[in-house]
Scaffold this active site. Structure first.
Site, PDB file in Angstrom:
ATOM      1  CG  ASP A 131      -1.052  -0.353   8.484  1.00 45.67           C
ATOM      2  OD1 ASP A 131      -1.836   0.594   8.704  1.00 45.67           O
ATOM      3  OD2 ASP A 131       0.171  -0.211   8.326  1.00 45.67           O
ATOM      4  CE  LYS A 152       0.712   1.456   4.473  1.00 46.31           C
ATOM      5  NZ  LYS A 152       1.451   2.631   4.854  1.00 46.31           N
TER       6      LYS A 152
HETATM    7  P1  ATP Z   1       3.771  -0.606   8.053  1.00 44.11           P
HETATM    8  O1  ATP Z   1       3.729   0.098   6.734  1.00 44.11           O
HETATM    9  O2  ATP Z   1       2.483  -1.404   8.353  1.00 44.11           O
HETATM   10  O3  ATP Z   1       4.238   0.229   9.192  1.00 44.11           O
HETATM   11  P2  ATP Z   1       6.248  -1.792   7.281  1.00 44.11           P
HETATM   12  O4  ATP Z   1       6.097  -1.966   5.802  1.00 44.11           O
HETATM   13  O5  ATP Z   1       7.003  -0.588   7.689  1.00 44.11           O
HETATM   14  O6  ATP Z   1       4.819  -1.811   7.940  1.00 44.11           O
HETATM   15  P3  ATP Z   1       6.760  -4.593   7.591  1.00 44.11           P
HETATM   16  O7  ATP Z   1       7.537  -4.938   6.364  1.00 44.11           O
HETATM   17  O8  ATP Z   1       5.341  -4.978   7.626  1.00 44.11           O
HETATM   18  O9  ATP Z   1       6.919  -3.028   7.904  1.00 44.11           O
HETATM   19  O10 ATP Z   1       7.567  -5.244   8.810  1.00 44.11           O
HETATM   20  C1  ATP Z   1       7.527  -4.702  10.089  1.00 44.11           C
HETATM   21  C2  ATP Z   1       7.976  -5.753  11.088  1.00 44.11           C
HETATM   22  O11 ATP Z   1       7.076  -6.852  11.058  1.00 44.11           O
HETATM   23  C3  ATP Z   1       9.362  -6.311  10.848  1.00 44.11           C
HETATM   24  O12 ATP Z   1      10.086  -6.147  12.055  1.00 44.11           O
HETATM   25  C4  ATP Z   1       9.159  -7.775  10.579  1.00 44.11           C
HETATM   26  O13 ATP Z   1      10.120  -8.600  11.233  1.00 44.11           O
HETATM   27  C5  ATP Z   1       7.781  -8.080  11.150  1.00 44.11           C
HETATM   28  N1  ATP Z   1       7.026  -9.079  10.353  1.00 44.11           N
HETATM   29  C6  ATP Z   1       6.271 -10.044  10.846  1.00 44.11           C
HETATM   30  N2  ATP Z   1       5.709 -10.770   9.883  1.00 44.11           N
HETATM   31  C7  ATP Z   1       6.124 -10.254   8.711  1.00 44.11           C
HETATM   32  C8  ATP Z   1       5.875 -10.580   7.356  1.00 44.11           C
HETATM   33  N3  ATP Z   1       5.083 -11.594   6.993  1.00 44.11           N
HETATM   34  N4  ATP Z   1       6.460  -9.807   6.409  1.00 44.11           N
HETATM   35  C9  ATP Z   1       7.249  -8.755   6.775  1.00 44.11           C
HETATM   36  N5  ATP Z   1       7.510  -8.417   8.047  1.00 44.11           N
HETATM   37  C10 ATP Z   1       6.965  -9.159   9.014  1.00 44.11           C
END
Ligand code: ATP
Length: 287
Positions: free
Chosen positions: A138, A11
């Site tokens: 989210d 997203k």
């Molecule tokens: P958001 O935009 O919702 O803040 P993000 O894109 O910044 O999320 P993610 O890639 O979702 O961050 O990862 C955040 C944390 O979630 C990481 O520390 C990761 O270890 C953990 N995590 C748990 N499950 C997953 C998964 N299936 N894919 C990615 N990260 C994961």
């Protein structure tokens, strides 16, 4: 044995506004969200052994309960009362991790959608979103998808008209940004500017792409500490390469640029990819 393959879309935040800090420590947000074609693939296969097993293509990501996909499966069986027959979840990750693109939440949402299709097709999407709330803020939006207004912690969702077709280039610099650090910056520095969310919604309703692009705004950029200045240099690069608007998504550090010409977007992607490994080209996904 039952099995399914589900796309987990990343997203973007077309707008991100923080309205207030709540007494429970969370913040009330107001965000216009957009799904894009960059996606992980989540495979769910029934095993018959009563367990939940997770594997993924990124070595350092957890495969236990702390993987949001695992947690989503547990919550799904708990909330629906359906007995877990035993499932294996395989995640083919493409969405960069800790990038502000809701990669983990999107995998969780894909698990919920996949399990619904396999075991509970009568459950409404609204109900699935409520189940998703137990996994993360989210997740309801990732279940909902497309163009939407997300309020509260992100769980109050309103469908918005689809954004007119355009192209996106995303570029993630090689450092993480701490989301708690950004929220604490919002406490200490008062926010001066806020996105024109109402104008954004009106522009979406009128299919006024220039009006939409003009209103893209994320309040986190205003409080971003100087050590993350590369975010601004990527924004300038994207604009120099022909983007009509560029902004950080979520709590960063990924920056996206929006283009109306596909060729210009592809060229920008190729140029930036030489400097930043994690550069991607994407289109908009409609719900
Ligand atoms: P958001 O935009 O919702 O803040 P993000 O894109 O910044 O999320 P993610 O890639 O979702 O961050 O990862 C955040 C944390 O979630 C990481 O520390 C990761 O270890 C953990 N995590 C748990 N499950 C997953 C998964 N299936 N894919 C990615 N990260 C994961």
């Amino acid at each position: 044995m039952a099995e399914i393959r589900v796309k987990a879309y990343a997203k973007l935040n077309l707008t991100l506004d923080i309205l207030r800090r709540r007494s429970d420590g969370y913040h009330d947000l107001r965000m216009v969200m957009q799904s894009i074609s960059l996606h992980d693939i989540v495979y769910i296969r029934e095993t018959g052994n009563g367990d939940i097993e997770v594997s993924n293509s990124v070595a350092y990501l957890p495969c236990d309960r702390s993987n949001l996909a695992y947690h989503a499966a547990e919550v799904f069986f708990d909330a629906t009362g359906i007995e877990n027959p035993g499932i294996r979840i395989e995640i083919d990750k493409v969405i960069p991790v800790c990038a502000g693109m809701a990669g983990g939440s999107s995998d969780a949402a894909a698990v919920l959608r996949g399990l619904r299709e396999l075991y509970a097709p009568d459950i409404s999407i609204a109900c699935l979103c409520r189940i998703g709330e137990q996994v993360g803020s989210d997740v309801p939006y990732c279940v909902f998808g497309g163009t939407a207004l997300a309020e509260g912690r992100g769980e109050i969702l309103t469908r918005l008209p689809a954004i007119p077709d355009c192209w996106v280039v995303l570029c993630k610099p090689p450092f993480p940004v701490s989301t708690p650090e950004l929220f604490s910056c919002v406490q200490t520095k008062r926010l001066i500017c806020h996105p024109d969310t109402k104008g954004m919604i009106q522009s979406l309703e009128k299919k006024d792409l220039p009006g939409i692009l003009h209103r893209i705004y994320n309040v986190f950029e205003e409080v971003l500490p100087d050590k993350y200045d590369e975010v601004y240099s990527i924004k300038s690069r994207l604009m120099d390469l022909g983007a009509l608007s560029a902004c950080m998504t979520g709590s960063g550090p990924t920056v996206f640029g929006i283009f109306t010409e596909r060729k210009a977007a592809e060229t920008a992607m190729e140029v930036l990819k030489k400097e930043y490994d994690q550069t991607y080209f994407a289109s908009m996904i409609h719900a």
